[in-house]
Structures are given as structure tokens and as C-alpha cells.
Design an enzyme around this catalytic site. Structure first.
Site, PDB file in Angstrom:
ATOM      1  N   GLU A   1      -3.779   7.438  -3.474  1.00  0.00           N
ATOM      2  CA  GLU A   1      -3.407   6.222  -3.144  1.00  0.00           C
ATOM      3  C   GLU A   1      -3.139   5.130  -4.043  1.00  0.00           C
ATOM      4  O   GLU A   1      -4.046   5.072  -5.232  1.00  0.00           O
ATOM      5  CB  GLU A   1      -4.691   5.817  -2.075  1.00  0.00           C
ATOM      6  CG  GLU A   1      -4.467   4.784  -1.249  1.00  0.00           C
ATOM      7  CD  GLU A   1      -5.933   4.508  -0.703  1.00  0.00           C
ATOM      8  OE1 GLU A   1      -6.232   5.013   0.494  1.00  0.00           O
ATOM      9  OE2 GLU A   1      -6.870   3.817  -1.032  1.00  0.00           O
TER      10      GLU A   1
ATOM     11  N   TYR B   1       0.850  -1.196  -0.158  1.00  0.00           N
ATOM     12  CA  TYR B   1       0.145   0.049  -0.130  1.00  0.00           C
ATOM     13  C   TYR B   1       0.855   1.252  -0.118  1.00  0.00           C
ATOM     14  O   TYR B   1       1.824   1.230   0.840  1.00  0.00           O
ATOM     15  CB  TYR B   1      -0.861   0.061   1.413  1.00  0.00           C
ATOM     16  CG  TYR B   1      -1.463   1.393   1.600  1.00  0.00           C
ATOM     17  CD1 TYR B   1      -2.778   1.561   0.962  1.00  0.00           C
ATOM     18  CD2 TYR B   1      -0.966   2.435   2.453  1.00  0.00           C
ATOM     19  CE1 TYR B   1      -3.542   2.801   1.225  1.00  0.00           C
ATOM     20  CE2 TYR B   1      -1.237   3.602   2.598  1.00  0.00           C
ATOM     21  CZ  TYR B   1      -2.545   3.781   2.128  1.00  0.00           C
ATOM     22  OH  TYR B   1      -3.163   5.111   2.274  1.00  0.00           O
TER      23      TYR B   1
END
Ligand code: GDP
Ligand code: MN
Length: 380
Positions: free
Chosen positions: A189, A101
């Protein structure tokens, strides 16, 4: 404004980020043609503004024409948490050995942007953040200097990313930070950032939220918003200049003032109902704004009843009531029951005027919410 995955990936790719070869499709035939060009295996991914599409059945992998057809047939037109899927992204499937991530957002507490890396990437970073906050490495960035290389490297090191890919991941984080800054994003993101057997690093998903107040200097992004507006209530809300958030429930909520709307949401939940949305129409309640608000909640198929919670301030209660009355004149019959509660300046005068034949008028907020929950099928 939130970009769709395919749009965010275009922006990413333009900035030199590694993204899979992909093509947007609106029909089964288009899916097959795209898969043909890209080459199997492909991932077929619903393009709607919901998280967790994978778990909800909005993403399927296909190895051949038959599977691609099945994936297209099952995803196109499906209802994903209240959104009808009208478009899918057909994408070269990535054969990954690891999922990371990476993200950039504003840390308001620190008054600085923060870049984040975690080796616990994949579907559910929110629960990682809650249960193992230490598994997310964070690096605050001084906006005057931008992100230094050593900061990107340190975040990647702290997250325990494999050495072989560390410098590429640091590169992705730096690019993501620059994009966040240059594109006036509030959030950027990648989850997951996939690592392949050959140690390639690929942005398999992309999330980008743009600050609405900066859209005037991001004309190409503003255009993307218009392009996606057709199927999207949130984009429609922007057009009407409302603050709107779609939720999963069936009680539509309209109010003037964010605090008032939040309170109404909480009360709907308290009385056993489930809110369908947050909708703040802002100050005043001119007929046109009320009509637009009703148009918004009624176009959400999940809505079974609506509660209007309005406060008369500078715009007095009787004016608000007139606004509501003339807005509902446009309907022969309201498609769903609407409960109204007025408070504040001239509330009594307002309630006297309200068209009680078409509306449920309630004196108290609790009463109004309970009535709306009943109309929507009662407490859960
Ligand atoms: P989200 O669930 O809406 O966040 O959608 P993502 O794009 O993040 O995909 C969720 C999950 O689907 C990923 O973590 C993967 O496990 C799987 N997935 C998505 N794309 C691919 C792909 O190209 N190849 C493989 N093998 N899995 C994928
Ligand atoms: Mn994701």
C-alpha cells in the site's frame, strides 16, 4: 510479517518506484546529519508499526537545524500508541498538491488479488472505504496473467486521477502489483502517493505485509525482520511461534485457541476493560510456552493485569496447570496480578494443583475476566 516504512521503501526503490531520498536515524545528531545531507525541508517520521502516525504526532516537518532538532527530540523516545519510538526516517519533504491512495491486497471473496486506486488519499483511507466505497476504484487481477496495462489504466481512470499524471500513477500501480506478487506480500500500500506541482509522483508512505509462510523464499526480507526484532513485540512473538497482536488497552490476554482468545477479548470489553493484546499460544501449554507468553505480556508496559483462559483438550488441565506453576516459579513475585481460568478435560484436577498463592484462580470465564478488569483499575 510487517515491514517498517523505511524497509518497505527500500524494497520499493529497488523495484524502481519513486521514493523520496531518505535516511534512518536513531539520535538527534543522526537526524541533523541526515537532514544536512538530504537538504531542507525534511520530514521526520517515527518508525513503529502503527497507522495514523501523522495524527498522533509521530511525523514532523523541519525547515532548518533548529526545527529538525525539535522534531528529533520530540519524536525519538516518544510513546506512540504503546510503542516506544527508537528510530526515525529523515526524508526529503515532498511539496504536494494532491494525495492519492494505491494498494494491492487479496480479495478472499473473489479468490483474486485486487488492485485499488483512490483520489481520496492521505491519512484515513479506512473511513473512505466505509463511507464512500465508490471513491475507491477496484480492479481484480487474474493471477495466471498478472495485471494488464489496460487494467491499471482503467483503475486510474475510474478513480478520476488527473490526466497529466495518470500514466505515471498506472505505472506505480503496476509496479506495486508486481512487488505484491513477487515478494509474497499479503498487502502492499502507498498512502499517500503524492503528486507535486511539477506533476511528479512520489511514494510518500509505504506499507508492506509479507506472508510469514513464504519468508523462506524471501531471505532478504526475513533478514529485515530480524534486524527490527529488538524493539518489537510482534517480531518476538514470531520467534516464539505465537499469534500475537498488540492493542491499546491494559488487560493482558493469553489463551490457547484463536476463538477462545477472541471470546476473552470480547468479554474484557463487555465488562468495561480494554484488552492489551491478542495472544494465542496454540495447542498445549508446556511450561516453556507459558513462560514465554508471560514474558511477552509483561514486557508490554501498558499491561496492569493478565487473564489466562485455557482449555484442556488433548493437553489435559492438570498438565496445563503444571505448566503454569513451573513457569511462574521463575518469578519471585509476579510483576502484575494474573487470573487463571481452566476448562475442559481434567479442569478440576488442574485447578486443585494451581499455585493459588501466586495466582487468582477463578472457576468461570466471566468471573476471571471481571477480576482481571478490577485489577486493571475497574470498568471504564
Ligand atoms: P501515517 O499517518 O502513519 O500513514 O504516515 P504518512 O507517511 O502517510 O504521513 C501522514 C501525512 O503526513 C501525509 O498524508 C502528509 O499529509 C504528511 N506528510 C508525510 N510526509 C510528508 C512530506 O514529505 N511532506 C509533506 N508536506 N507532508 C508530509
Ligand atoms: Mn500513510
Amino acid at each position: 510479517m510487517r515491514l517498517h516504512e523505511y524497509q518497505a521503501k527500500e524494497v520499493f526503490a529497488e523495484a524502481g518506484m519513486p521514493t523520496p531520498d531518505a535516511e534512518l536515524a536513531e539520535s538527534t545528531d543522526e537526524v541533523l546529519a541526515a537532514a544536512e545531507r538530504i537538504g531542507y525541508p525534511v520530514a521526520v517520521k517515527a518508525q513503529v508499526h502503527v497507522g495514523g502516525r501523522g495524527k498522533a504526532g509521530g511525523i514532523e516537518l523541519a525547515e532548518n537545524d533548529e526545527e529538525a532538532r525539535e522534531a528529533a527530540d520530540s519524536i525519538l523516545g516518544m510513546d506512540l500508541k504503546g510503542y516506544t519510538v527508537e528510530r526515525v526516517l529523515v526524508e526529503q519533504a515532498v511539496d504536494f498538491v494532491d494525495e492519492l491512495y494505491v494498494g494491492v491486497t487479496m480479495d478472499r471473496g473473489e479468490g483474486k488479488p485486487v488492485a485499488m486506486v483512490s483520489s481520496e488519499g492521505g491519512v484515513d483511507i479506512e473511513s473512505v472505504a466505509e463511507e464512500h466505497p465508490e471513491a475507491i476504484a477496484r480492479e481484480h487481477v487474474d493471477p495466471a496473467f498478472g495485471m494488464h496495462h489496460y487494467q491499471a489504466n482503467r483503475a486510474v481512470y475510474d478513480a478520476g486521477v488527473d490526466r497529466e499524471v495518470a500514466s505515471d500513477v498506472a505505472g506505480v500501480l503496476t509496479t506495486l502489483f508486481d512487488l505484491w506478487e513477487n515478494r509474497d506480500a499479503s498487502e502492499a500500500e502507498i498512502n499517500p502517493l503524492m503528486i507535486t506541482e511539477e506533476n511528479e509522483v512520489v511514494a510518500a508512505d509505504a506499507v508492506m505485509n509479507i506472508d510469514d509462510d513464504a519468508l523462506f523464499r524471501q531471505p532478504d526480507l526475513a533478514e529485515m525482520e530480524e534486524e527490527a526484532a529488538g524493539d518489537d513485540l510482534e517480531a518476538k512473538a514470531n520467534e516464539y511461534d505465537f499469534d500475537y497482536v498488540r492493542l491499546d488497552g491494559n488487560v493482558g490476554i493469553i489463551g490457547n485457541g484463536a476463538g477462545l482468545v477472541m471470546t476473552t477479548l470480547d468479554l474484557v470489553d463487555y465488562y468495561g476493560g480494554t484488552p492489551a493484546n491478542f495472544l494465542d499460544i496454540g495447542g498445549g501449554a508446556k511450561a516453556e510456552r507459558v513462560a514465554n507468553a508471560l514474558d511477552m505480556v509483561f514486557s508490554d508496559d501498558n499491561v496492569d493485569s493478565v487473564v489466562f483462559n485455557l482449555f484442556g483438550g488433548i493437553t489435559r488441565g492438570d498438565e496445563v496447570a503444571r505448566g503454569i506453576n513451573s513457569a511462574i516459579e521463575e518469578f519471585d513475585e509476579l510483576p502484575k496480578p494474573v487470573v487463571v481460568r481452566l476448562a475442559g478435560t481434567n479442569a478440576e484436577e488442574g485447578m486443585d494443583i494451581l499455585n493459588a498463592d501466586a495466582l487468582d484462580v477463578e472457576e468461570t470465564l466471566e468471573g476471571a475476566v471481571q477480576r482481571a478488569v478490577e485489577h486493571a483499575g475497574g470498568a471504564r
